[in-house]
Enzyme design. Sequence first.
Site, PDB file in Angstrom:
ATOM      1  N   GLY A  36     -79.193 -54.086  58.408  1.00  0.00           N
ATOM      2  CA  GLY A  36     -78.603 -53.886  57.078  1.00  0.00           C
ATOM      3  C   GLY A  36     -78.174 -52.439  56.894  1.00  0.00           C
ATOM      4  O   GLY A  36     -78.476 -51.577  57.724  1.00  0.00           O
ATOM      5  N   ALA A  75     -83.384 -61.914  58.731  1.00  0.00           N
ATOM      6  CA  ALA A  75     -83.612 -62.475  60.075  1.00  0.00           C
ATOM      7  C   ALA A  75     -82.587 -61.898  61.040  1.00  0.00           C
ATOM      8  O   ALA A  75     -81.532 -61.440  60.617  1.00  0.00           O
ATOM      9  CB  ALA A  75     -83.478 -63.996  60.037  1.00  0.00           C
ATOM     10  N   SER A  77     -79.747 -62.624  63.890  1.00  0.00           N
ATOM     11  CA  SER A  77     -78.850 -63.788  63.878  1.00  0.00           C
ATOM     12  C   SER A  77     -77.806 -63.814  65.000  1.00  0.00           C
ATOM     13  O   SER A  77     -76.795 -64.494  64.872  1.00  0.00           O
ATOM     14  CB  SER A  77     -78.132 -63.853  62.527  1.00  0.00           C
ATOM     15  N   TYR A 141     -82.223 -68.698  68.473  1.00  0.00           N
ATOM     16  CA  TYR A 141     -81.876 -68.371  67.082  1.00  0.00           C
ATOM     17  C   TYR A 141     -81.961 -69.640  66.219  1.00  0.00           C
ATOM     18  O   TYR A 141     -82.637 -69.674  65.189  1.00  0.00           O
ATOM     19  CB  TYR A 141     -80.467 -67.752  67.023  1.00  0.00           C
ATOM     20  N   PHE A 169     -72.169 -72.403  57.983  1.00  0.00           N
ATOM     21  CA  PHE A 169     -71.327 -72.521  59.172  1.00  0.00           C
ATOM     22  C   PHE A 169     -70.797 -71.113  59.489  1.00  0.00           C
ATOM     23  O   PHE A 169     -71.614 -70.200  59.573  1.00  0.00           O
ATOM     24  CB  PHE A 169     -70.305 -73.656  58.988  1.00  0.00           C
ATOM     25  N   ILE A 207     -59.778 -65.118  74.243  1.00  0.00           N
ATOM     26  CA  ILE A 207     -59.987 -66.499  73.786  1.00  0.00           C
ATOM     27  C   ILE A 207     -60.948 -67.132  74.781  1.00  0.00           C
ATOM     28  O   ILE A 207     -60.612 -67.281  75.961  1.00  0.00           O
ATOM     29  CB  ILE A 207     -58.661 -67.280  73.739  1.00  0.00           C
TER      30      ILE A 207
HETATM   31  N1  UFG Z   1     -64.489 -66.453  70.148  1.00  0.00           N
HETATM   32  C1  UFG Z   1     -63.458 -66.088  70.980  1.00  0.00           C
HETATM   33  N2  UFG Z   1     -63.310 -64.769  71.283  1.00  0.00           N
HETATM   34  C2  UFG Z   1     -64.148 -63.813  70.807  1.00  0.00           C
HETATM   35  C3  UFG Z   1     -65.205 -64.198  69.946  1.00  0.00           C
HETATM   36  C4  UFG Z   1     -65.343 -65.536  69.630  1.00  0.00           C
HETATM   37  O1  UFG Z   1     -62.679 -66.920  71.452  1.00  0.00           O
HETATM   38  O2  UFG Z   1     -63.955 -62.633  71.151  1.00  0.00           O
HETATM   39  C5  UFG Z   1     -64.632 -67.875  69.789  1.00  0.00           C
HETATM   40  C6  UFG Z   1     -65.975 -68.451  70.148  1.00  0.00           C
HETATM   41  O3  UFG Z   1     -65.970 -68.896  71.475  1.00  0.00           O
HETATM   42  C7  UFG Z   1     -66.100 -69.576  69.112  1.00  0.00           C
HETATM   43  C8  UFG Z   1     -65.348 -69.029  67.903  1.00  0.00           C
HETATM   44  O4  UFG Z   1     -64.528 -67.977  68.384  1.00  0.00           O
HETATM   45  O5  UFG Z   1     -65.452 -70.695  69.576  1.00  0.00           O
HETATM   46  C9  UFG Z   1     -66.260 -68.476  66.820  1.00  0.00           C
HETATM   47  O6  UFG Z   1     -67.186 -67.584  67.438  1.00  0.00           O
HETATM   48  P1  UFG Z   1     -68.180 -66.675  66.602  1.00  0.00           P
HETATM   49  O7  UFG Z   1     -68.964 -65.889  67.605  1.00  0.00           O
HETATM   50  O8  UFG Z   1     -67.423 -65.925  65.559  1.00  0.00           O
HETATM   51  O9  UFG Z   1     -69.106 -67.707  65.841  1.00  0.00           O
HETATM   52  P2  UFG Z   1     -70.009 -68.899  66.416  1.00  0.00           P
HETATM   53  O10 UFG Z   1     -69.307 -70.170  66.042  1.00  0.00           O
HETATM   54  O11 UFG Z   1     -70.373 -68.725  67.830  1.00  0.00           O
HETATM   55  O12 UFG Z   1     -71.338 -68.629  65.625  1.00  0.00           O
HETATM   56  C10 UFG Z   1     -71.525 -69.016  64.301  1.00  0.00           C
HETATM   57  C11 UFG Z   1     -72.468 -68.063  63.598  1.00  0.00           C
HETATM   58  C12 UFG Z   1     -73.843 -68.157  64.203  1.00  0.00           C
HETATM   59  C13 UFG Z   1     -74.295 -69.588  64.202  1.00  0.00           C
HETATM   60  C14 UFG Z   1     -73.286 -70.460  64.901  1.00  0.00           C
HETATM   61  C15 UFG Z   1     -73.654 -71.901  64.803  1.00  0.00           C
HETATM   62  O13 UFG Z   1     -71.992 -66.755  63.685  1.00  0.00           O
HETATM   63  O14 UFG Z   1     -74.745 -67.382  63.437  1.00  0.00           O
HETATM   64  O15 UFG Z   1     -72.019 -70.314  64.288  1.00  0.00           O
HETATM   65  O16 UFG Z   1     -73.333 -72.535  65.979  1.00  0.00           O
HETATM   66  F1  UFG Z   1     -75.473 -69.690  64.852  1.00  0.00           F
END
Ligand code: UFG
Length: 328
Positions: A36, A75, A77, A141, A169, A207
Amino acid sequence: MSVLVVGGAGYIGSHTVRRLLEAGEDVVIVDALYTGHKEAVPENCRLYEFDIRDEAALDELFKNEEIDTVIHFGAFSIVGESMKDPLKYYDNNLGGTLSLLKVMTRHRIPRIVFSSTAATYGEPEQIPIHENDKTSPTNPYGETKLAMEKMFHWSNLAGGPNYVALRYFNACGADESAEIGEDHNPETHLIPLILQVPLGTRDKISIFGTDYQTPDGTCIRDYIHVDDLANAHILAMNYLRDGGKSDVFNLGNGTGFSVRQVIDAAEEVVGTAIPREEKERREGDPAKLVASSNKAKEVLGWTPEKTDLPTIISSAWKWHRSHPEGFR
Ligand code: UFG
């Protein structure tokens, strides 16, 4: 009476604190400031800086303050970090929550609203995901968040506080004022990483995976604005105050967007091309995660308002452009 916000200096916590103050609540924050930011805490609330695993410090706080409701964001995350250092997650997320729950029970604090996550479901069996679908986390997590939910459930049955668990989400966006926003170190989330390209701190966006079973081959996620999440906490708190029973709710936009769609929308918002590089899949990423938030709509009366990508990304862009190094 006051509302205690645990983790109120963090991303979602600090947005919720602002909405609570706007609603006329008196706010007390406890934050260890591991992730934080002190700068995210408004002047008109009281900040206690300690780790909630410190039961004696919590006990003192509950003696000094008249707390009516706890909202708990405190927490770790980061999914990837939890895979590398699971015990850090068990220690902080479960240790902190256990200590909090013990002290709350001792002081007879009647209710708590806390952050849970879509990661409690793991690989979904169906889309959209409903609250009573199978929970089978695929990382520590998600496991710690599911265990937190269960801790509250069993303790509630034994006379402990009533609770609402909110399964977020993909949280994103920033406050209209652009005074607070997302500032993680390291940053792992898609939207802030994309915006680092027009900010000049990143050459291109990766990507992760283009061969998923989705229309454009990239992962689909349910991006939900942090202000909509913040509002849900206020509704959940008031639901419990009005005698609502303990429960679990998904919080999502209800619409999925692919990685390519998010990058395209960001290009429109910032007005420049964002170079992209197609990479291998990131380990553990499900192809598609989209929430059914009907239960939150029906029971809490929650309606997400900032649901389209241009609105979400514009608000994030306003924050990042005015704070290219976050709160530093
Ligand atoms: N992604 C990319 N390039 C990047 C970063 C992310 O393609 O540089 C993709 C990831 O593969 C994913 C999507 O963008 O498909 C979203 O990724 P994030 O890391 O932003 O988020 P997540 O969906 O992995 O994670 C989120 C929350 C977590 C939670 C999770 C639940 O941030 O806290 O959803 O599955 F646990």
